[in-house]
Design an enzyme around this catalytic site. Sequence first.
Site, PDB file in Angstrom:
ATOM      1  N   GLY A 102       0.979  -1.290   0.020  1.00  0.00           N
ATOM      2  CA  GLY A 102       0.071   0.054  -0.055  1.00  0.00           C
ATOM      3  C   GLY A 102       0.777   1.075  -0.141  1.00  0.00           C
TER       4      GLY A 102
ATOM      5  N   GLN B 182      -5.727  -8.844  -2.478  1.00  0.00           N
ATOM      6  CA  GLN B 182      -5.681  -7.707  -1.375  1.00  0.00           C
ATOM      7  C   GLN B 182      -7.103  -7.522  -0.950  1.00  0.00           C
ATOM      8  OE1 GLN B 182      -3.725  -7.571  -4.130  1.00  0.00           O
ATOM      9  NE2 GLN B 182      -1.843  -6.385  -3.707  1.00  0.00           N
TER      10      GLN B 182
ATOM     11  N   ASP C 160      -1.593   4.526  -6.345  1.00  0.00           N
ATOM     12  CA  ASP C 160       0.283   4.504  -5.875  1.00  0.00           C
ATOM     13  C   ASP C 160       0.813   5.587  -6.463  1.00  0.00           C
ATOM     14  OD1 ASP C 160      -1.209   1.721  -6.177  1.00  0.00           O
ATOM     15  OD2 ASP C 160       0.761   1.672  -4.899  1.00  0.00           O
TER      16      ASP C 160
ATOM     17  N   LYS D 185      -3.942  -0.101  -8.579  1.00  0.00           N
ATOM     18  CA  LYS D 185      -3.665  -1.653  -8.857  1.00  0.00           C
ATOM     19  C   LYS D 185      -4.195  -2.191 -10.111  1.00  0.00           C
ATOM     20  CE  LYS D 185      -2.098  -3.799  -6.582  1.00  0.00           C
ATOM     21  NZ  LYS D 185      -0.627  -4.557  -7.175  1.00  0.00           N
TER      22      LYS D 185
END
Length: 356
Positions: free
Chosen positions: A52, A199, A240, A251
Amino acid sequence: MRIEGKEYRTIWFENNVVKIIDQTKLPHQFKIKEIKTVKDAINAIKTMEVRGAPLIGGTAAYGLALAVQETNDPEFIKKSAKELIQSRPTAINLKWAVDRMIKKLTGINSDQLLNIALNEAKEICDEDEKFCENIGINGLKIIEEIYNKKKDTVNILTHCNAGWLATINWGTATSPIYQAHKKGIPVHVWVDETRPRNQGANLTSYELNEEEIPNTIIADNTGGILMQRGEIDMCIVGTDRTLSNGDVCNKIGTYLKALAAHDNNVPFYVALPSSTIDWDIKDAKDIPIEERNSEELSHVEGIDENNEIKKVLIYPLKSKAMNLAFDVTPAKYVTGLITERGISEASFDGLSKLFK
Ligand code: MRU
């Protein structure tokens, strides 16, 4: 946030070691791991014991403080900073945190170096926690608006884990959800499983369960039909690296969800602290997209009948697999960016008004 009723942050410093929750073991085993050296920190980031964007930034900051604890040698600290930045290339928070640490440590006397490094790492983590809480307060307004119109449960889709486990606390995408739940607004979360590492299923669903927030895991391809059926009121994802033009790298699979949302008039929000904004890269093609080991695709992990974690092969042995970890959603598909300073349009003008 809570695990079995006890409050945790994802990373902390205690008795000269950094402590993390080993996320590779969740949801089946809850294990706290000690990180004693910068090498341990790099390894934890690479193996995704911590992951993360904001949390790997926090881990890199503490990793550099551990490097200082090991030796005051400036060459070692410089080399450690470089290795930390390279440990996962896509999330900009990593470089942001290391650069901030180096700036703070430059020109400091060696006897003060460790204290200052530890304080700065803590400051980076405390700030992330505060920013994520503010993201929640700002994002709550959007959920409230939907609830006031609908007067029924607000159904929110999220991808991957942009929850508190991906940050220091609160999460980015989940923070508005936690705030809404605290306020008594009924929310239900559609959790994308998020292959290949799952995740969503392993971490997002787990943390929502611990906070008693209703959620349902879906296969990554299910969001489209749910949007067509009117069963998703909004999407909130993390990021991100968000470019100053509003393009969002997140992601793998986020882009396809944004396309489906656009086609079905479902608002698609991205939640982020300002440490995730890349003001330098102008073209999304220049974002370094991590390609991970194909074993993450060809094998899955779970627990067997003896509660032991086992990894099994699910593909033909000879098949090739390719594992890109992130994709980019163009700004035109993003309804808004939920930041610690407010909600902005996904554009240079929008972000500049809030941050420059
Ligand atoms: O590969 P991961 O698990 O580190 O990817 C995490 C994500 O893509 C998150 O959405 C992103 O880091 C935002 S976290 C608040």
